[in-house]
Design an enzyme around this catalytic site. Structure first.
Site, PDB file in Angstrom:
ATOM      1  N   LYS A   1       0.717  -0.999  -0.112  1.00  0.00           N
ATOM      2  CA  LYS A   1      -0.156  -0.120   0.165  1.00  0.00           C
ATOM      3  C   LYS A   1       1.054   1.401   0.014  1.00  0.00           C
ATOM      4  CE  LYS A   1      -4.262  -0.218   2.101  1.00  0.00           C
ATOM      5  NZ  LYS A   1      -3.861  -1.426   2.406  1.00  0.00           N
TER       6      LYS A   1
ATOM      7  N   ARG B   1      -3.364   2.970   8.251  1.00  0.00           N
ATOM      8  CA  ARG B   1      -3.763   1.929   7.243  1.00  0.00           C
ATOM      9  C   ARG B   1      -2.505   0.901   7.322  1.00  0.00           C
ATOM     10  NH1 ARG B   1      -5.039   4.948   1.862  1.00  0.00           N
ATOM     11  NH2 ARG B   1      -6.180   3.232   1.353  1.00  0.00           N
TER      12      ARG B   1
ATOM     13  N   GLY C   1      -7.748  -5.885   1.735  1.00  0.00           N
ATOM     14  CA  GLY C   1      -8.457  -6.186   3.015  1.00  0.00           C
ATOM     15  C   GLY C   1      -8.215  -7.318   3.899  1.00  0.00           C
TER      16      GLY C   1
ATOM     17  N   GLN D   1      -2.062   8.841   7.123  1.00  0.00           N
ATOM     18  CA  GLN D   1      -2.269   9.889   5.938  1.00  0.00           C
ATOM     19  C   GLN D   1      -3.547  10.689   6.347  1.00  0.00           C
ATOM     20  OE1 GLN D   1      -3.487   7.273   2.411  1.00  0.00           O
ATOM     21  NE2 GLN D   1      -2.830   9.040   0.867  1.00  0.00           N
TER      22      GLN D   1
ATOM     23  N   GLU E   1      -8.830   3.587  -5.245  1.00  0.00           N
ATOM     24  CA  GLU E   1      -9.682   4.321  -4.175  1.00  0.00           C
ATOM     25  C   GLU E   1      -9.535   5.826  -4.304  1.00  0.00           C
ATOM     26  OE1 GLU E   1      -9.511   2.764  -0.229  1.00  0.00           O
ATOM     27  OE2 GLU E   1      -9.230   0.661  -1.064  1.00  0.00           O
TER      28      GLU E   1
ATOM     29  N   GLN F   1      -5.802   5.335  -3.036  1.00  0.00           N
ATOM     30  CA  GLN F   1      -5.002   4.109  -3.023  1.00  0.00           C
ATOM     31  C   GLN F   1      -5.037   3.795  -4.524  1.00  0.00           C
ATOM     32  OE1 GLN F   1      -2.878   2.539  -2.306  1.00  0.00           O
ATOM     33  NE2 GLN F   1      -3.311   0.460  -1.490  1.00  0.00           N
TER      34      GLN F   1
ATOM     35  N   ARG G   1      -3.593   0.000  -7.056  1.00  0.00           N
ATOM     36  CA  ARG G   1      -3.175  -1.279  -6.767  1.00  0.00           C
ATOM     37  C   ARG G   1      -3.477  -1.915  -8.154  1.00  0.00           C
ATOM     38  NH1 ARG G   1      -6.277  -1.660  -2.168  1.00  0.00           N
ATOM     39  NH2 ARG G   1      -8.452  -2.039  -2.739  1.00  0.00           N
TER      40      ARG G   1
ATOM     41  N   HIS H   1     -11.876 -35.547 -25.872  1.00  0.00           N
ATOM     42  CA  HIS H   1     -11.429 -36.966 -25.358  1.00  0.00           C
ATOM     43  C   HIS H   1     -12.078 -37.579 -24.547  1.00  0.00           C
ATOM     44  CE1 HIS H   1      -8.237 -39.485 -24.175  1.00  0.00           C
ATOM     45  NE2 HIS H   1      -8.496 -39.125 -22.843  1.00  0.00           N
TER      46      HIS H   1
END
Length: 911
Positions: free
Chosen positions: A32, A124, A139, A190, A304, A317, A319, A868
């Site tokens: 993060k 966080r 999460g 933050q 986010e 955020q 990712r 098959h």
């Protein structure tokens, strides 16, 4: 990264401002913080903050004594959730019991004060195994919002450290094979955004895969309401090329999470409001921000965001979107093709869900190049494969755009897939209405220009005539091809590594493909004659009357292999001491005893004989990188252990097979009689034609398995030579171990023999390959913009979500009805299938078929009526349904289900 040996870290290394962090610092700051630092450095609107590094975590928890917990977790089974939970609770208790060292507390207080006086912040967790390209781990650790005051921040930091050991985080790491001793936690502090509206933004559509669509979910208040699923948000889809807002779906927005003065958050119930939470200007601004972030990372992002009361947009955020299937790799050796392309997954068409090793891909490219050259196509660099070949996610795709845009291609290819992999056929047909793929080629001449010379060169017309009028001679000719191939595979014992590598390329590029046109026309003729016989027998023949003719077929190498293994089990059962060995030892232990020559004589000699003939086979055997049964006989020994549990003589596979053959002959007589009973002067001739056609059907249809059998013989021989080359490279220090060669291609292997070190390349490939092993959803068809057409097409009752309502449906493959317990098996290695259970699998190849002998039925997620698994199931008389979407997740092991192979349905049963 082990805590025990961590050296002391200066205090100034314990806390870093986000502006000082970049993606290369992930081991110190976690996923993060690394992403936030990277986006801050890129000039994106990120709220200011700082990060307590993993050094701070290690220093703080060192007195807690977590080493014993690490060791216990490492020794705990992946599925032992109870033991994991207990150890996780112990770890949290230990961490919460330690004092935060003064130097860490002072550094936090100083950095927090720099953000402002009692400023609200978000605290966080940022784990080292988080927000990675191959797994987001989102999460798994805790976050605390609207934390006010330095003491409260320190308390939240301690809670974050403890959350590294939540039950869910420990279980998730165990599932992904991450060692407990290698993880650590950083913490991001933050400044909070006083959000008027917030949510998430995907820069590519996570459902359809479209790379040019931004998907936005938004709701009033903090973004936690959207992220946690507490609210049904407003939903918007934006075309990032045209800036058009393609979709608006209002949510109920019944709850908002808002900060409480003095710290903490509260849920607020909102009055129903159908008005969108974002204006069009804000929606487009969000999409533009997402594009900036994606350009920076050069990959689609899960973002986010929040918009404050002053209408300022903040990025909180970013990712990677780990669920998107990768786009096909570009071909530097070919010019870029204009427009959207259609890629069909070759791997899935072969029933292969797992990724291919790089050398496995290299081998298939050489084989495909030999096919293309034989058909008159230009292949400038055979090692690169023919022009339509593409790679994506360590799987092979085929550019089928010319097929989709050809009237002949549209008529032929979906029909072929109807019997090979029916769901792929449906997806392809769904593209025919798309104007991007309108027909541009309406004549068959281009196809005939390539197929005609190939058929003539392979003498296919002569092969068909010989099969019709001299069937025994046709079979002898097929045997001759096999003998010549085996002779071509021989390599001088004193060959150098370079000579072995060249020999392997020659086998793949010249020797293997000719066996296909030499043999495949015979089973094709057999199936054609079956259809002709049905028409000659008359309209009174009921549906499905021809299917029994295909049971108990002779000349099928896969059936012969399975029955040979059953015979070995019968021999073992006759020796009490030999059978007892299978009760006393696991398959891996039996394999070790076999290699040491310590098994009972009947097992030792019998298995040696079986492997001498069939040891070249394997699960996922078209991949050169996969070990053969002769390399690791554990799978075969596991199947033998299953066979030994079958104690009902009436269910013995050899007896079942013999009964099936008798029933097939009886059905031929019935159909012959039906043809003769139609009367008229041609009745006797018609009956003779039906009998002759059906006899040839039985003689030739089983040869369907033979081309692949011989190709796999060649692949096993090539693998043997490559292993020898790998051993030489390892001895020279160019790679770490001999098997590393399967994570190279031929060009790279030659480079290694010339002196280049390949350690870094192999390590990179192994990591990417391991990540792909965990991927469950593979697109059958993929467009060049990332779209997965199957996700767009309505699947009706075939969706996994339809299971509670009743019935899963697929393609009928082998008639019959059975009610029994299901056994879901994703990998046959070490799998246990009790006699009579219904096998539920993603797909099957010959490496799976020994399980069929004791199965009560078969359900496959992929395949068609002539794939098959379907063919072998019919031969054994096992009811089977194939092409059942999401069967392995919709059905659970032990669940009693009813399978109707004639109707193509699978339903839950109360029995």
């Amino acid at each position: 990264m082990n805590q025990v040996n961590t050296p002391d870290v200066p205090a100034d290394g314990l806390v870093l401002g986000l502006e000082l962090i970049n993606a290369g610092m992930l081991p110190r700051v976690g996923g993060k913080a690394a992403n936030l630092g990277e986006t801050t450095g890129a000039g994106l609107p990120v709220p200011p903050g700082f990060c307590l590094t993993t050094d701070a975590y290690r220093r703080a928890v060192r007195p807690a004594g977590l080493e014993e917990v690490h060791a216990a977790l490492a020794a705990t089974g992946t599925n032992d959730l109870g033991a994991q939970a207990g150890l996780a609770a112990r770890a949290r208790e230990l961490i919460l019991g330690v004092e935060i060292p003064p130097e860490i507390a002072d550094a936090v207080r100083e950095s927090y004060a720099a953000l402002g006086t009692d400023v609200p912040v978000a605290v966080r967790s940022s784990a080292t195994a988080e927000d990675l390209p191959f797994a987001s781990f989102a999460g798994q650790q805790d976050t605390y919002l609207n934390v006010v005051g330095a003491d409260a921040v320190l308390a939240a930091v301690r809670q974050c450290w403890a959350s590294l050991w939540t039950d869910r985080a420990v279980s998730y790491r165990a599932t992904h094979g991450i060692s407990p001793s290698t993880v650590a936690l950083a913490v991001v502090v933050q400044r909070m955004v006083d959000a008027a509206v917030a949510g998430v933004l995907f820069t590519a559509n996570p459902v359809t895969g479209r790379r040019h669509e931004a998907v936005i979910d938004a709701s009033p208040g903090l973004g936690e309401a959207v992220v946690s699923g507490a609210v049904n948000p407003d939903h918007f889809v934006v075309d990032t090329d045209s800036k058009e807002i393609r979709e608006r779906r209002p949510g109920d927005k019944g709850i908002a999470i808002r900060p409480v003065p003095g710290g903490g958050t509260e849920r607020v119930t909102l009055a129903p409001d159908s008005a969108p939470s974002l204006s069009d200007v804000q929606i487009r601004a969000l999409a533009a921000l997402g594009s900036r972030v994606e350009r920076h990372y050069r990959a689609p992002q899960d973002i986010e965001w929040a918009i404050d009361g002053a209408d300022k947009l903040w990025l909180t955020q970013s990712r990677p979107i780990t669920t998107l299937y990768p786009l096909p790799d570009p071909r530097p050796d070919l010019p870029e093709r204009e427009g959207t392309r259609v890629y069909l997954c070759f791997s899935l068409a072969q029933g292969l869900t797992r990724p291919l090793t790089p050398m496995g891909t290299a081998g298939l490219k050489l084989i495909a190049s030999s096919i293309a050259r034989a058909a008159g196509f230009d292949v400038p660099v055979p090692r690169n494969g023919p022009a339509p070949f593409r790679q994506a996610g360590y799987r092979l795709f085929f550019d089928t755009t010319p097929v989709v845009r050809s009237s002949v291609g549209r008529a032929i290819v979906p029909r072929v897939f109807d019997i090979m992999e029916a769901r792929s056929a449906a997806v392809l047909r769904g593209l025919f209405a798309d104007p991007r793929f309108s027909v541009t080629l309406r004549t068959p001449w281009r196809l005939l220009r390539h197929v005609g010379p190939l058929a003539a060169k392979a003498r296919i017309p002569e092969t068909l005539l010989r099969a019709l009028f001299r069937p025994e001679a046709a079979l002898r000719r097929v045997d001759g091809f096999g003998e010549r191939l085996r002779a071509a595979l021989v390599v001088p014992a004193k060959a150098t590594a370079a000579e072995r590598l060249n020999h392997a390329e020659r086998i793949l590029g010249e020797e293997l493909f000719p066996i296909v046109p030499a043999v495949l026309p015979l089973p094709a003729l057999g199936f054609a004659l079956l259809g002709l016989a049905g028409k000659l027998a008359g309209h009174g023949v009921e549906a499905g009357a021809l299917q029994p003719v295909l049971r108990g077929l002779p000349n099928n190498v896969t059936t012969e292999m399975d029955l040979a293994l059953w015979q070995l089990a019968t021999d073992i059962r006759a020796h009490a001491g030999a059978a007892a060995a299978f009760e006393e030892s696991s398959p891996p232990e039996l394999a070790a005893r076999y290699r040491a020559g310590e098994l009972p004589a009947v097992v030792q000699s019998g298995l040696a004989g079986f492997l001498a003939r069939y040891g070249h086979r394997a699960v996922a055997e078209i991949d050169l990188g996969m070990p053969r049964w002769s390399d690791d006989p554990g799978h075969v020994l596991g199947v033998l252990a299953n066979y030994l549990k079958l104690d009902d003589p009436a269910l013995a596979p050899d007896r079942q097979f013999a009964n099936a053959a008798r029933e097939a002959e009886a059905r031929i007589e019935q159909l012959t009689a039906a043809a003769g009973s139609r009367g008229g002067p041609a009745a006797r001739l018609r009956a003779r034609l039906v009998r002759g056609a059906l006899k040839r059907t039985r003689l030739f249809a089983g040869l369907r398995e033979l081309p692949k059998y011989h190709i796999v013989e060649g692949l096993a021989s090539v693998r043997l030579q490559l292993s020898a080359v790998g051993a030489e490279l390892a001895a020279a220090g160019r790679i770490a171990e001999a098997d590393d060669i399967f994570f190279l291609d031929f060009t790279e292997a030659h480079r290694g023999l010339a002196g280049s070190s390949l350690h870094g390349l192999v390590a990179e490939r192994r990591e990417a390959y391991a990540a792909e092993l965990g991927r469950r959803r593979i697109p059958r068809v993929l467009l060049s913009d990332g779209t997965e057409p199957e996700a767009l097409q309505a699947r009706g009752g075939n969706a996994a979500g339809a299971w509670p309502a009743g019935v899963l449906s697929g393609t009928p493959a082998s008639a019959g009805t059975v009610t029994a317990k299901a056994r879901v098996i994703l990998d046959p290695h070490g799998a246990r299938l009790e006699p009579g259970e219904i096998l539920v699998a993603p797909s099957t190849d010959p490496g799976w078929t020994p399980l069929f002998l004791t199965a009560g039925g078969l359900v496959m997620e992929m395949g068609g009526p002539n794939s098959h698994g379907a063919v072998v199931a019919r031969e054994y008389g096992i009811p089977a349904v194939v092409g059942v979407p999401d069967a392995t997740s919709a059905i659970s092991t032990g669940q009693v289900i009813t399978l109707d192979g004639g109707a193509g349905t699978v339903a839950p049963s109360a029995g």
